[in-house]
Every structure is written in structure tokens, then in C-alpha cells.
Design a protein around this motif. Structure first.
Motif, mmCIF file in Angstrom:
data_model
loop_
_atom_site.group_PDB
_atom_site.id
_atom_site.type_symbol
_atom_site.label_atom_id
_atom_site.label_comp_id
_atom_site.label_asym_id
_atom_site.label_seq_id
_atom_site.Cartn_x
_atom_site.Cartn_y
_atom_site.Cartn_z
ATOM 1 N N HIS A 147 67.237 -22.171 -27.000
ATOM 2 C CA HIS A 147 67.150 -22.990 -28.208
ATOM 3 C C HIS A 147 65.789 -23.649 -28.395
ATOM 4 C CE1 HIS A 147 71.393 -22.371 -28.807
ATOM 5 N NE2 HIS A 147 71.646 -22.819 -27.585
ATOM 6 N N ASP A 148 64.874 -23.430 -27.460
ATOM 7 C CA ASP A 148 63.551 -24.031 -27.583
ATOM 8 C C ASP A 148 62.647 -23.169 -28.465
ATOM 9 O OD1 ASP A 148 64.277 -26.106 -25.998
ATOM 10 O OD2 ASP A 148 63.211 -25.420 -24.203
ATOM 11 N N ARG A 149 61.691 -23.807 -29.072
ATOM 12 C CA ARG A 149 60.668 -23.096 -29.820
ATOM 13 C C ARG A 149 59.319 -23.435 -29.183
ATOM 14 N NH1 ARG A 149 60.745 -20.715 -34.747
ATOM 15 N NH2 ARG A 149 62.684 -21.770 -35.342
ATOM 16 N N PRO A 150 58.840 -22.583 -28.254
ATOM 17 C CA PRO A 150 57.573 -22.891 -27.592
ATOM 18 C C PRO A 150 56.428 -22.928 -28.600
ATOM 19 C CG PRO A 150 58.283 -20.647 -27.110
ATOM 20 C CD PRO A 150 59.417 -21.308 -27.802
ATOM 21 N N ARG A 151 55.409 -23.701 -28.255
ATOM 22 C CA ARG A 151 54.263 -23.842 -29.147
ATOM 23 C C ARG A 151 53.572 -22.508 -29.368
ATOM 24 N NH1 ARG A 151 48.918 -24.388 -28.686
ATOM 25 N NH2 ARG A 151 49.059 -24.288 -26.409
ATOM 26 N N GLU A 152 53.503 -21.685 -28.303
ATOM 27 C CA GLU A 152 52.790 -20.411 -28.421
ATOM 28 C C GLU A 152 53.318 -19.426 -27.391
ATOM 29 O OE1 GLU A 152 48.299 -19.935 -29.408
ATOM 30 O OE2 GLU A 152 48.440 -19.703 -27.220
ATOM 31 N N LEU A 153 53.231 -18.168 -27.711
ATOM 32 C CA LEU A 153 53.574 -17.074 -26.810
ATOM 33 C C LEU A 153 52.370 -16.152 -26.732
ATOM 34 C CD1 LEU A 153 55.497 -15.066 -25.269
ATOM 35 C CD2 LEU A 153 56.176 -14.218 -27.528
ATOM 36 N N ALA A 154 51.998 -15.768 -25.515
ATOM 37 C CA ALA A 154 50.890 -14.835 -25.325
ATOM 38 C C ALA A 154 51.383 -13.647 -24.501
ATOM 39 C CB ALA A 154 49.720 -15.513 -24.630
ATOM 40 N N PHE A 155 51.207 -12.453 -25.041
ATOM 41 C CA PHE A 155 51.572 -11.251 -24.286
ATOM 42 C C PHE A 155 50.569 -10.151 -24.586
ATOM 43 C CE2 PHE A 155 53.754 -10.661 -28.331
ATOM 44 C CZ PHE A 155 53.685 -9.288 -28.590
ATOM 45 N N TYR A 469 43.590 -2.291 -24.106
ATOM 46 C CA TYR A 469 44.909 -2.889 -24.267
ATOM 47 C C TYR A 469 44.870 -3.816 -25.473
ATOM 48 C CZ TYR A 469 42.614 -6.789 -21.812
ATOM 49 O OH TYR A 469 41.747 -7.781 -21.444
ATOM 50 N N VAL A 470 46.014 -4.351 -25.847
ATOM 51 C CA VAL A 470 46.096 -5.266 -26.987
ATOM 52 C C VAL A 470 46.679 -6.588 -26.506
ATOM 53 C CG1 VAL A 470 46.962 -5.634 -29.328
ATOM 54 C CG2 VAL A 470 46.469 -3.303 -28.531
ATOM 55 N N ARG A 471 45.993 -7.668 -26.855
ATOM 56 C CA ARG A 471 46.455 -9.018 -26.538
ATOM 57 C C ARG A 471 47.042 -9.638 -27.808
ATOM 58 N NH1 ARG A 471 41.590 -12.377 -24.864
ATOM 59 N NH2 ARG A 471 41.223 -12.337 -27.109
ATOM 60 N N VAL A 472 48.202 -10.277 -27.665
ATOM 61 C CA VAL A 472 48.897 -10.840 -28.816
ATOM 62 C C VAL A 472 49.196 -12.312 -28.540
ATOM 63 C CG1 VAL A 472 50.879 -10.649 -30.363
ATOM 64 C CG2 VAL A 472 49.988 -8.595 -29.208
ATOM 65 N N THR A 473 48.902 -13.169 -29.512
ATOM 66 C CA THR A 473 49.305 -14.566 -29.435
ATOM 67 C C THR A 473 50.089 -14.896 -30.700
ATOM 68 O OG1 THR A 473 47.159 -15.225 -30.364
ATOM 69 C CG2 THR A 473 47.394 -15.315 -27.980
ATOM 70 N N ALA A 474 51.174 -15.623 -30.530
ATOM 71 C CA ALA A 474 52.044 -15.932 -31.667
ATOM 72 C C ALA A 474 52.487 -17.377 -31.599
ATOM 73 C CB ALA A 474 53.261 -15.008 -31.667
ATOM 74 N N ASP A 475 52.541 -18.010 -32.754
ATOM 75 C CA ASP A 475 53.181 -19.308 -32.888
ATOM 76 C C ASP A 475 54.124 -19.244 -34.077
ATOM 77 O OD1 ASP A 475 51.614 -19.670 -35.212
ATOM 78 O OD2 ASP A 475 50.052 -20.757 -34.123
ATOM 79 N N SER A 476 54.625 -20.359 -34.529
ATOM 80 C CA SER A 476 55.639 -20.335 -35.586
ATOM 81 C C SER A 476 55.065 -19.969 -36.946
ATOM 82 C CB SER A 476 56.334 -21.704 -35.670
ATOM 83 O OG SER A 476 55.381 -22.722 -35.967
ATOM 84 N N ARG A 477 53.740 -19.947 -37.092
ATOM 85 C CA ARG A 477 53.130 -19.664 -38.390
ATOM 86 C C ARG A 477 52.448 -18.312 -38.479
ATOM 87 N NH1 ARG A 477 48.995 -22.274 -39.276
ATOM 88 N NH2 ARG A 477 48.619 -23.102 -37.182
#
Length: 514
Positions: A147-155, A469-477
Motif C-alpha cells: 500500500h506504500d507509494r515510494p518516492r522513486e523506483l530505479a531499475f 543497458y537501459v536505466r529507468v527511474t520512475a516516480d508518480s509523475r
């Protein structure tokens, strides 16, 4: 001819114990209570994978002599206890979990420890002990709470690491990133006999078919220091493509038309077992003869859901017949996985719906004129299946679908159109195609295929044929991808650089140049 899968448990040479029981530590072999290793048994390193909010899978394989042709890794036919520890610090002053797994000869003395009871979204360190030997230390991270929404995800995502064709420098640079997760999208090994010119010839030297062959080939890749480093640094989520078994196979059908289904499924069973033995996968992925369910879903709180797909095991055979190409019964994923995917996307709680899969999904016409030249091994050869997926996404109003892809040995970015023949049609998602780690050898910014693709496909926004390779960062926006490439793989110390970046904005279909 379709083979009865229950018969294949026998055809594949499975023992009476069965792999599922073997994973649980049951074995017909005698146990070794206190092993004394003369050589380091942890030559293949350590890995972790498939993180959950409360735990993760820890992996290693005991193999003091990993490249011996019998595939046994230099181990005796004994069950060996292996202790694992998880700590909050790299020096293991604060151990929070420990346990013992039984490494069995039936599974090549591989260890899969499913750890639970950890805190969500936390960094941990782990190691293994066997008798007098201690493994290298690995670092991992649990997923956020549901149920958490982390500030950012990096993969990051990678694919296509052919050992003889180049150095795994991309893995070394990958290990220097700050990531929560790595996705491997297939062709982790190659099954062919390639000799190479870099002192990295395949072992065994011939094309591989038996369980012993596949074990040695996987072990050879795992001895690479750069690959070991990337595994030890982050948890991985893996899926396969074709070369983990055989080039361009489709379900029960070999690329070699002369090979009968029974012998091919024996080979597939051997390949699937060796794959399981060498990957940080859960017991739910234990193969049953030539069958192994690897498609699954990983949730990162309310920020992202990863749909790990299997585009090989259930697909219809490739065809060039125009009538067959339009047959609506043909499938890339199989009916069950298709339904699982669209239903899961419909009920996703994540902002970003990520499809981690094998082959190019966007229309990829190579004819710059009015005609079409389309491949038949990727989604372009399964257009009715692709259309079902896109129509389902549109009908169910699924947003923020991001497809990450391997296989093609190049980088490409595309908007996914509900009707590729109409550039003004609805954009249902975006595709980020990642290049190979080494396959194809040294690349270049542009090649003939790239020129043709960009000229013939207005939905394509970018192309490059270098390795990386490809680096991806995601947040809620927004979700951002950085394409990271090396100038060459035939030299061991090539630097890495970001050659392009792209952004997808939440609720705004399509990709934008950063």
C-alpha cells in the motif's frame, strides 16, 4: 504431434523423487553433515531475486570445479547443508535472519533460499556458508509495502549476453548504478558452439543438448567476474527467450524441422532445469519435465507493477504464410497467459504497468516503400495476438503501459499505436527496446536496419546499435529511461555513457525526448 507432458517427466530423465521434492531438500543421496571443502565451492558467486515486501530469494550453487564436463561442478553425490545469513550491515554485526538449505545432487547442488520476515523497502546483505567455506557477500533490497507509494523506483534491464562475442563490461557498469532491481529479458546464455576470438570460447565446445551441457554452459557464464558483480549488487527478476534452449524455438517445435517433438522436449526439459538451477527463482518456478511457469507479477507498492512474460513456451509456430499470419487463433503468449496479463493490467494498483518481455512489439517494417517487410519471430509475426492485447488495453482503459524488450541487439523507442497504419490512432503504450550486452559484437550508432526502421515506421522515435543497458527511474509523475552504451565489447575496459534519454508522463500517452 503433441506429447503427453506426464510422459515427459520420464522422457526428460526425472528421478522418482521429482524436482519439487528435491527443492524442498528431499533426496535419495546420502547426507554430508560437516563438509570439508578442499577448493572454494562458491566459484559461481551469489545472487538474489524476485523481491517481495517481506523477503527475497537468495541463490548460490556449490561448484568447486564448475567447468567439468559431467556438469556436477566437482561435487560428490551427497546432500550438503548450506547455511545462509541476512544482515542489516555488510560486516554482519546485525544478523536478522538465518537458515539452512540442503544442496542436492539432483539439482546440481544449487541453493534457493526463500527468506521471509524482513522489513519492506530495505537494503540487506547476505552470504552463505558450507563447512569451512564462506561465500562472497551479496546486497539486496526488499520491495515496498503493497500500500506504500515510494518516492522513486530505479531499475535497469538487459538482455542477450553472448559470452564469446564480447566482454561483459556492460554488467560491470550496471553494478555501479544505484538500482532497486535488474530485469534480464532473455538470452542469458547462448546454446551454440561459437569459438570466439577473445579467449572466451564456449564450453562445451559444441552445441549443447544434455543437462550436463547446459549446466556447464551456465556455469561458464557465471564465472564471469562482471556478471557476478552485477548479481551480487542488486536483486534480479529474470525471464528467458530462445537461446536458453535453442534459437527460435516455438513451444514444442524445434527450429530444426527434422527433430521430432519427443527429443526436442527432452532437450527443453534439460535446459529448463539448468536455467532454474542457476537463477534466483522461487519454488513456484520449479520445472516439471519440459514445463516451467516463469510468467509472474512483481509489485512495487502503488508505484509500479512488473509483468514478467514468457513469449516462448506457449507461442504458436512461426509462419510466413499470409493466411496463417492472419489466423486469430495464433498466439504469442498462449490463451492462459494472455488472460492473466490483461486481467492483471485491468486490476493493477500501480501507476506504471510494466511488461517485461522478449521480442519487438511495435510494428517494425523494413521496406521504405509502399510494401512491408516484417519479421515473423517477434510480435510482427503474431499480429492478431498483438491486436488483442492493444484492443484490450484500450477497451479496459489501462493507462501507463510501458513495454521493455530485449532480443534485437539494438536500442529503439516507439509509441505503441492501436492501429499502426494510422499514425493518428490511439497510443496505448510505449516500448523501450534495449540493446544486447555483447551479442552482435561491437555496434555503431546507426546501421542499415535502423535507417530502414526510422524511414518506414513513424511511431519509432529513436534507434542505436551500440551495446549496453537501459536505466529507468520512475516516480508518480513520470518515467525516464536513459540508454547507456559502450563503444565496443571487444575491448575489456570500454567506458559507458548515456546516449539518449526519454520521458513518459503519467496519464499522457506517448514518449517524449528528454
Amino acid at each position: 504431434m503433441r506429447i503427453d507432458r506426464r510422459q515427459l517427466l520420464t522422457l526428460a530423465g526425472a528421478s522418482g523423487v521429482g524436482l519439487a521434492a528435491t527443492v524442498a531438500g528431499v533426496s535419495t543421496a546420502p547426507a554430508m553433515a560437516d563438509p570439508k571443502h578442499q577448493l572454494d565451492p562458491f566459484t559461481l558467486g551469489v545472487a538474489s531475486g524476485d523481491p517481495l515486501p517481506d523477503g527475497v530469494v537468495l541463490w548460490t550453487r556449490l561448484a568447486p570445479e564448475p567447468l567439468i564436463a559431467d556438469g556436477l561442478g566437482g561435487m560428490s553425490q551427497h546432500v550438503v547443508p548450506v547455511t545462509w545469513e541476512v544482515a542489516e550491515d555488510a560486516r554482519f554485526r546485525h544478523v536478522v535472519k538465518r537458515g539452512v538449505e540442503r544442496a542436492t545432487p539432483e539439482l546440481g547442488h544449487a541453493v534457493h533460499a526463500e527468506v521471509h520476515g524482513l522489513r519492506a523497502d530495505r537494503e540487506y546483505f547476505y552470504r552463505f556458508r558450507s563447512g569451512n567455506a564462506v561465500s562472497p557477500v551479496g546486497r539486496t533490497r526488499t520491495a515496498p509495502s503493497t500500500h506504500d507509494r515510494p518516492r522513486e523506483l530505479a531499475f535497469a534491464f538487459v538482455s542477450c549476453s553472448n559470452y564469446p562475442t564480447g566482454h561483459f563490461t556492460a554488467y560491470r557498469h550496471l553494478a555501479e548504478e544505484e538500482l532497486d532491481l535488474v530485469l534480464h529479458l532473455g538470452d542469458y546464455i547462448y546454446e551454440g558452439p561459437a569459438a570466439g576470438t577473445l579467449g572466451r570460447a564456449h564450453l562445451p565446445a559444441a552445441e549443447i543438448f544434455s543437462l550436463a551441457d547446459y549446466r556447464v554452459r551456465h556455469a561458464q557464464y557465471k564465472t564471469d567476474a562482471d556478471l557476478q558483480l552485477a548479481h551480487a549488487r542488486f536483486p534480479w527478476a529474470v525471464t528467458w527467450d530462445d537461446h536458453e534452449v535453442e534459437n527460435n524455438y516455438a513451444d514444442e517445435i524445434s527450429e530444426d524441422a527434422a527433430q521430432d517433438p519427443e527429443s526436442f522436449l527432452r532437450r527443453r526439459a534439460a535446459a529448463y532445469q539448468a536455467y532454474y538451477e542457476h537463477m534466483p527463482l522461487r519454488r513456484s518456478q520449479v520445472p516439471q519435465g519440459p514445463d516451467m511457469r516463469i510468467y509472474r507479477r512483481l509489485r512495487y507498492g502503488r508505484l509500479a507493477e512488473f509483468n514478467m512474460l514468457d513469449g516462448r513456451q506457449y507461442r504458436s509456430d512461426q509462419t510466413t504464410d499470409p493466411v496463417s499470419l492472419d489466423d486469430p487463433s495464433r498466439s504469442m503468449l498462449g490463451a492462459e497467459q494472455e488472460k492473466w496479463l490483461i486481467d492483471g493490467l485491468s486490476h493493477s494498483a500501480g501507476t506504471w504497468n510494466i511488461l517485461a518481455q522478449q521480442t519487438v512489439m511495435a510494428k517494425a517494417d523494413r521496406d521504405p516503400g509502399p510494401g512491408e517487410i516484417l519479421p515473423n519471430d517477434n510480435w510482427n509475426g503474431y499480429e492478431p495476438a498483438r491486436q488483442r492485447l492493444f484492443d484490450g488495453v484500450a477497451r479496459r482503459r489501462i493507462e501507463n503501459m510501458v513495454v521493455v524488450t530485449g532480443d534485437a541487439h539494438c536500442s529503439m523507442v516507439a509509441d505503441l499505436k492501436q492501429n499502426f497504419d494510422d499514425p493518428s490512432s490511439r497510443t496505448v503504450g510505449v516500448e523501450f527496446l534495449g540493446t544486447s550486452v555483447t551479442s552482435g559484437g561491437d555496434g555503431a550508432p546507426m546501421d542499415t536496419r535502423g535507417t530502414e526502421w526510422l524511414a518506414s515506421n513513424p511511431h519509432m522515435k529513436f534507434y542505436d546499435a551500440r551495446r549496453g543497458y537501459v536505466r529507468v527511474t520512475a516516480d508518480s509523475r513520470k518515467l525516464r529511461t536513459d540508454y547507456r552504451a559502450v563503444p565496443a565489447v571487444t575491448t575489456p575496459d570500454a567506458p559507458v555513457s548515456t546516449i539518449a534519454s526519454f520521458v513518459v508522463e503519467e496519464g499522457r500517452p506517448g514518449v517524449h525526448t528528454q
